[in-house]
Write an enzyme that holds these catalytic residues in place. Structure first.
Site, short mmCIF file in Angstrom:
data_model
loop_
_atom_site.label_atom_id
_atom_site.label_comp_id
_atom_site.label_asym_id
_atom_site.label_seq_id
_atom_site.Cartn_x
_atom_site.Cartn_y
_atom_site.Cartn_z
N ASN A 1 0.54 -0.95 -0.24
CA ASN A 1 0.10 -0.06 -0.36
C ASN A 1 0.65 1.53 -0.14
OD1 ASN A 1 -1.35 -2.31 2.42
ND2 ASN A 1 -2.04 -1.76 0.46
N VAL B 1 1.08 7.28 -0.32
CA VAL B 1 0.69 6.09 0.97
C VAL B 1 -0.75 5.93 0.35
CG1 VAL B 1 0.06 5.56 3.32
CG2 VAL B 1 1.91 6.43 3.08
N CYS B 2 -0.72 4.53 0.39
CA CYS B 2 -3.05 4.32 0.10
C CYS B 2 -3.57 4.12 1.48
CB CYS B 2 -2.77 3.29 -0.66
SG CYS B 2 -4.11 2.67 -1.41
N LEU B 3 -4.20 4.94 2.09
CA LEU B 3 -4.03 4.09 3.11
C LEU B 3 -5.89 4.72 3.53
CD1 LEU B 3 -4.06 2.89 6.02
CD2 LEU B 3 -2.79 4.70 6.84
#
Length: 179
Positions: free
Chosen positions: A77, A85-87
């Protein structure tokens, strides 16, 4: 008088500066800074040190901060090249109830502990985690040793130019050898 957003930015950044985190402001701006982040214990990221770039938008805390890893990390992620950041909690479900301390004490450690290979920014890391978890863990540890040292975090720059130049140089060298 300062706007509510400016006051909130100052409050959150002061909390970070007074915490155990090492924080360096960029040009004395409360809206852009770096935080030294350590990989959580009992994970393959343990022992790693990352420099995290943080930018707070003018609309903070109603708009989420921009977070990016400056030195390389191998994680489904986190984009390996950009460090973005993929959050969900930072991107889609951000709430003004959250603050900067939440990101470094809860959200990022949770992301490293529980990667989500179903929503990847790094397809290679996601595929490896799903198909060969032991190999994934080994590669994470290799990245930690190579790119997540205190020296690497100190040397990480905003533009990542140095790293790219080294890679280009070695590529150019191998091309000219083949001719």
């Amino acid at each position: 008088m300062a706007s509510p957003s400016k006051r909130r930015i100052e409050t959150d950044v002061m909390k970070m500066l007074m915490s155990d985190y090492e924080v360096s402001l960029v040009n004395d701006s409360m809206q852009e800074f770096y935080v030294r982040f350590y990989g959580p214990a009992e994970t393959p990221f343990a022992g790693g040190v990352w420099k995290i770039h943080v930018e707070l938008p003018d609309q903070y805390p109603f708009k989420s901060p921009s977070i990016g890893f400056m030195n390389k990390i191998f994680h489904p992620n986190i984009d390996e090249l950009s460090g973005s950041v993929c959050l969900d909690v930072i991107n889609q479900t951000w709430s003004p109830m959250f603050d900067m301390i939440n990101i470094f004490e809860v959200f990022l450690p949770q992301l490293l502990r529980y990667p989500n290979p179903n929503d990847p920014l790094n397809g290679e890391a996601a595929a490896l985690l799903m198909r060969h978890p032991k190999e994934y863990e080994a590669k994470v540890k290799e990245y930690v040793q190579r790119f997540a040292t205190k020296e690497a975090a100190d040397a990480a720059t905003d533009s990542k130019e140095d790293e790219d130049e080294d890679e280009e140089m070695s590529d150019i060298g191998s091309i000219s050898d083949a001719e």
